[in-house]
Design a protein around this motif. Structure first.
Motif, PDB file in Angstrom:
ATOM      1  N   MET A 145       5.805 -77.973 -51.010  1.00 48.00           N
ATOM      2  CA  MET A 145       4.655 -78.796 -50.822  1.00 48.00           C
ATOM      3  C   MET A 145       3.714 -77.835 -50.106  1.00 48.00           C
ATOM      4  O   MET A 145       4.131 -76.902 -49.404  1.00 48.00           O
ATOM      5  CB  MET A 145       5.151 -79.821 -49.759  1.00 48.00           C
ATOM      6  N   GLU A 146       2.191 -78.139 -50.369  1.00 48.95           N
ATOM      7  CA  GLU A 146       1.121 -76.943 -50.102  1.00 48.95           C
ATOM      8  C   GLU A 146       0.425 -77.727 -48.893  1.00 48.95           C
ATOM      9  O   GLU A 146       0.146 -79.087 -49.018  1.00 48.95           O
ATOM     10  CB  GLU A 146       0.527 -76.591 -51.175  1.00 48.95           C
ATOM     11  N   ALA A 147      -0.038 -77.197 -48.204  1.00 45.96           N
ATOM     12  CA  ALA A 147      -0.867 -77.497 -47.034  1.00 45.96           C
ATOM     13  C   ALA A 147      -2.575 -77.860 -47.790  1.00 45.96           C
ATOM     14  O   ALA A 147      -2.692 -77.076 -48.787  1.00 45.96           O
ATOM     15  CB  ALA A 147      -1.410 -76.457 -46.098  1.00 45.96           C
ATOM     16  N   VAL A 148      -2.937 -78.867 -47.198  1.00 46.50           N
ATOM     17  CA  VAL A 148      -4.359 -79.038 -47.793  1.00 46.50           C
ATOM     18  C   VAL A 148      -5.357 -79.086 -46.692  1.00 46.50           C
ATOM     19  O   VAL A 148      -5.404 -79.578 -45.715  1.00 46.50           O
ATOM     20  CB  VAL A 148      -4.681 -80.748 -48.222  1.00 46.50           C
ATOM     21  N   ILE A 149      -6.465 -78.506 -46.753  1.00 45.24           N
ATOM     22  CA  ILE A 149      -7.623 -78.119 -45.693  1.00 45.24           C
ATOM     23  C   ILE A 149      -8.245 -79.211 -45.768  1.00 45.24           C
ATOM     24  O   ILE A 149      -9.012 -79.723 -46.613  1.00 45.24           O
ATOM     25  CB  ILE A 149      -8.136 -76.684 -45.984  1.00 45.24           C
ATOM     26  N   GLN A 150      -8.605 -79.838 -44.589  1.00 43.34           N
ATOM     27  CA  GLN A 150      -9.806 -80.749 -44.431  1.00 43.34           C
ATOM     28  C   GLN A 150     -11.142 -80.312 -44.404  1.00 43.34           C
ATOM     29  O   GLN A 150     -11.361 -79.242 -43.785  1.00 43.34           O
ATOM     30  CB  GLN A 150      -9.347 -81.536 -42.889  1.00 43.34           C
ATOM     31  N   GLU A 151     -11.712 -80.934 -45.171  1.00 40.93           N
ATOM     32  CA  GLU A 151     -13.179 -80.440 -45.527  1.00 40.93           C
ATOM     33  C   GLU A 151     -14.087 -81.009 -44.592  1.00 40.93           C
ATOM     34  O   GLU A 151     -15.308 -80.591 -44.572  1.00 40.93           O
ATOM     35  CB  GLU A 151     -13.517 -80.955 -47.008  1.00 40.93           C
ATOM     36  N   GLU A 152     -13.495 -81.924 -43.670  1.00 40.36           N
ATOM     37  CA  GLU A 152     -14.392 -82.605 -42.401  1.00 40.36           C
ATOM     38  C   GLU A 152     -13.565 -82.342 -41.056  1.00 40.36           C
ATOM     39  O   GLU A 152     -12.592 -82.275 -41.134  1.00 40.36           O
ATOM     40  CB  GLU A 152     -14.851 -84.059 -42.717  1.00 40.36           C
ATOM     41  N   SER A 153     -14.521 -82.183 -39.993  1.00 44.82           N
ATOM     42  CA  SER A 153     -13.808 -81.733 -38.882  1.00 44.82           C
ATOM     43  C   SER A 153     -12.875 -83.212 -38.429  1.00 44.82           C
ATOM     44  O   SER A 153     -11.892 -82.795 -37.802  1.00 44.82           O
ATOM     45  CB  SER A 153     -14.776 -81.494 -37.928  1.00 44.82           C
ATOM     46  N   THR A 154     -13.074 -84.317 -38.734  1.00 44.01           N
ATOM     47  CA  THR A 154     -12.375 -85.346 -38.576  1.00 44.01           C
ATOM     48  C   THR A 154     -11.574 -85.816 -39.875  1.00 44.01           C
ATOM     49  O   THR A 154     -10.886 -87.170 -39.713  1.00 44.01           O
ATOM     50  CB  THR A 154     -13.367 -86.456 -37.889  1.00 44.01           C
ATOM     51  N   GLY A 155     -11.277 -84.922 -40.921  1.00 44.74           N
ATOM     52  CA  GLY A 155     -10.482 -85.504 -41.938  1.00 44.74           C
ATOM     53  C   GLY A 155      -9.050 -85.150 -42.113  1.00 44.74           C
ATOM     54  O   GLY A 155      -8.338 -85.018 -43.304  1.00 44.74           O
ATOM     55  N   CYS A 156      -8.496 -84.842 -40.592  1.00 47.92           N
ATOM     56  CA  CYS A 156      -6.830 -84.476 -40.835  1.00 47.92           C
ATOM     57  C   CYS A 156      -6.091 -85.677 -41.615  1.00 47.92           C
ATOM     58  O   CYS A 156      -4.953 -85.356 -42.263  1.00 47.92           O
ATOM     59  CB  CYS A 156      -6.579 -84.327 -39.515  1.00 47.92           C
ATOM     60  N   GLY A 157      -6.356 -87.090 -41.217  1.00 47.50           N
ATOM     61  CA  GLY A 157      -5.370 -87.900 -41.962  1.00 47.50           C
ATOM     62  C   GLY A 157      -5.585 -88.091 -43.417  1.00 47.50           C
ATOM     63  O   GLY A 157      -4.439 -88.151 -44.172  1.00 47.50           O
ATOM     64  N   ILE A 158      -6.824 -87.683 -43.912  1.00 47.45           N
ATOM     65  CA  ILE A 158      -7.131 -87.827 -45.552  1.00 47.45           C
ATOM     66  C   ILE A 158      -6.358 -86.487 -45.789  1.00 47.45           C
ATOM     67  O   ILE A 158      -5.637 -86.553 -47.070  1.00 47.45           O
ATOM     68  CB  ILE A 158      -8.697 -87.677 -45.582  1.00 47.45           C
ATOM     69  N   ALA A 159      -6.251 -85.217 -45.172  1.00 51.04           N
ATOM     70  CA  ALA A 159      -5.812 -83.998 -45.654  1.00 51.04           C
ATOM     71  C   ALA A 159      -4.352 -84.122 -45.821  1.00 51.04           C
ATOM     72  O   ALA A 159      -3.698 -83.745 -46.586  1.00 51.04           O
ATOM     73  CB  ALA A 159      -6.284 -82.875 -44.771  1.00 51.04           C
ATOM     74  N   ALA A 160      -3.802 -84.614 -44.512  1.00 47.19           N
ATOM     75  CA  ALA A 160      -2.299 -84.941 -44.555  1.00 47.19           C
ATOM     76  C   ALA A 160      -1.827 -85.815 -45.689  1.00 47.19           C
ATOM     77  O   ALA A 160      -0.788 -85.654 -46.494  1.00 47.19           O
ATOM     78  CB  ALA A 160      -2.008 -85.577 -43.274  1.00 47.19           C
ATOM     79  N   SER A 161      -2.329 -86.783 -46.047  1.00 48.84           N
ATOM     80  CA  SER A 161      -2.291 -87.686 -47.062  1.00 48.84           C
ATOM     81  C   SER A 161      -2.213 -87.182 -48.413  1.00 48.84           C
ATOM     82  O   SER A 161      -1.610 -87.217 -49.270  1.00 48.84           O
ATOM     83  CB  SER A 161      -3.184 -88.856 -47.044  1.00 48.84           C
TER      84      SER A 161
ATOM     85  N   SER B  42      -3.906 -78.941 -41.406  1.00 50.92           N
ATOM     86  CA  SER B  42      -4.952 -79.010 -42.217  1.00 50.92           C
ATOM     87  C   SER B  42      -6.395 -78.496 -41.687  1.00 50.92           C
ATOM     88  O   SER B  42      -7.304 -78.049 -42.196  1.00 50.92           O
ATOM     89  CB  SER B  42      -5.388 -80.473 -42.600  1.00 50.92           C
ATOM     90  N   LYS B  43      -6.103 -78.031 -40.236  1.00 52.47           N
ATOM     91  CA  LYS B  43      -7.433 -77.665 -39.368  1.00 52.47           C
ATOM     92  C   LYS B  43      -7.874 -76.311 -40.345  1.00 52.47           C
ATOM     93  O   LYS B  43      -6.935 -75.160 -40.371  1.00 52.47           O
ATOM     94  CB  LYS B  43      -7.021 -77.049 -38.087  1.00 52.47           C
ATOM     95  N   LYS B  44      -8.984 -76.080 -40.448  1.00 52.19           N
ATOM     96  CA  LYS B  44      -9.565 -75.055 -41.355  1.00 52.19           C
ATOM     97  C   LYS B  44      -9.647 -73.865 -40.435  1.00 52.19           C
ATOM     98  O   LYS B  44      -9.549 -72.791 -41.193  1.00 52.19           O
ATOM     99  CB  LYS B  44     -11.165 -75.741 -41.403  1.00 52.19           C
ATOM    100  N   ALA B  45      -9.747 -73.828 -39.216  1.00 48.04           N
ATOM    101  CA  ALA B  45     -10.034 -72.647 -38.303  1.00 48.04           C
ATOM    102  C   ALA B  45      -8.665 -71.799 -38.500  1.00 48.04           C
ATOM    103  O   ALA B  45      -8.598 -70.759 -37.738  1.00 48.04           O
ATOM    104  CB  ALA B  45     -10.559 -72.867 -37.096  1.00 48.04           C
ATOM    105  N   LEU B  46      -7.484 -72.472 -38.781  1.00 49.44           N
ATOM    106  CA  LEU B  46      -6.222 -71.730 -38.301  1.00 49.44           C
ATOM    107  C   LEU B  46      -6.016 -70.627 -39.358  1.00 49.44           C
ATOM    108  O   LEU B  46      -6.395 -70.535 -40.531  1.00 49.44           O
ATOM    109  CB  LEU B  46      -5.119 -72.468 -38.707  1.00 49.44           C
ATOM    110  N   LYS B  47      -5.489 -69.238 -39.030  1.00 47.57           N
ATOM    111  CA  LYS B  47      -5.181 -68.330 -39.835  1.00 47.57           C
ATOM    112  C   LYS B  47      -4.175 -68.739 -40.844  1.00 47.57           C
ATOM    113  O   LYS B  47      -4.432 -68.181 -42.179  1.00 47.57           O
ATOM    114  CB  LYS B  47      -4.616 -67.168 -38.940  1.00 47.57           C
ATOM    115  N   SER B  48      -3.209 -69.511 -40.489  1.00 49.08           N
ATOM    116  CA  SER B  48      -2.358 -70.056 -41.589  1.00 49.08           C
ATOM    117  C   SER B  48      -2.122 -71.318 -41.471  1.00 49.08           C
ATOM    118  O   SER B  48      -1.931 -71.857 -40.274  1.00 49.08           O
ATOM    119  CB  SER B  48      -1.100 -69.259 -41.470  1.00 49.08           C
TER     120      SER B  48
END
Length: 136
Positions: free
Chosen positions: A1-17, A111-117
């Motif tokens: 399973m791969e991480a999906v990066i959220q494209e919006e600052s409040t999109g973590c639920g969508i990215a996790a899904s 999914s947080k975009k700012a993370l190094k990994s």
């Protein structure tokens, strides 16, 4: 399973899904929007209903209950987790992440975009409040 990066600052639920379904953020966002679910809606990260509705639409089977986090070892092999839980104006807020155990390796897909990994194994720094078991 791969991480999906959220494209919006409040999109973590969508990215996790999206990560659980194995699709892109944009595809999950399109499906979410068609269901009336938008990242800008603050209830997406203070209620479970929207994410559960999106997961159902994506064919992902999950438990109907939130289980308090006890330990990393006691987690099921797949779980949707609430981290960074806090109260704001008497309303709970959190960040959605996915926990997955594949063989002997356990990881958190954040999914947080700012993370190094976006694949995390720094379990001592992650403070889960509760989780919802994912069955498929």
């Amino acid at each position: 399973m791969e991480a999906v990066i959220q494209e919006e600052s409040t999109g973590c639920g969508i990215a996790a899904s999206a990560a659980l379904a194995g699709i892109s953020y944009l595809e999950a966002k399109r499906i979410a929007n068609a269901l009336g679910i938008y990242a800008s809606d603050k209830s997406l990260w203070s209620e479970t209903d929207h994410v559960l509705k999106l997961l159902q639409e994506l064919g992902i089977s999950v438990s109907s209950k939130e289980v308090p986090f006890e330990s990393w070892e006691r987690l099921p092999d797949k779980a949707l987790m609430a981290i960074k839980w806090r109260m704001k104006q008497n309303k709970p807020y959190w960040h959605w992440v996915v926990f997955v155990r594949e063989g002997s390796e356990a990881k958190v897909l954040d999914s947080k975009k700012a993370l190094k990994s976006n694949v995390r194994q720094d379990f001592g720094r992650i403070n889960p409040r509760w989780y919802i078991q994912v069955f498929n």
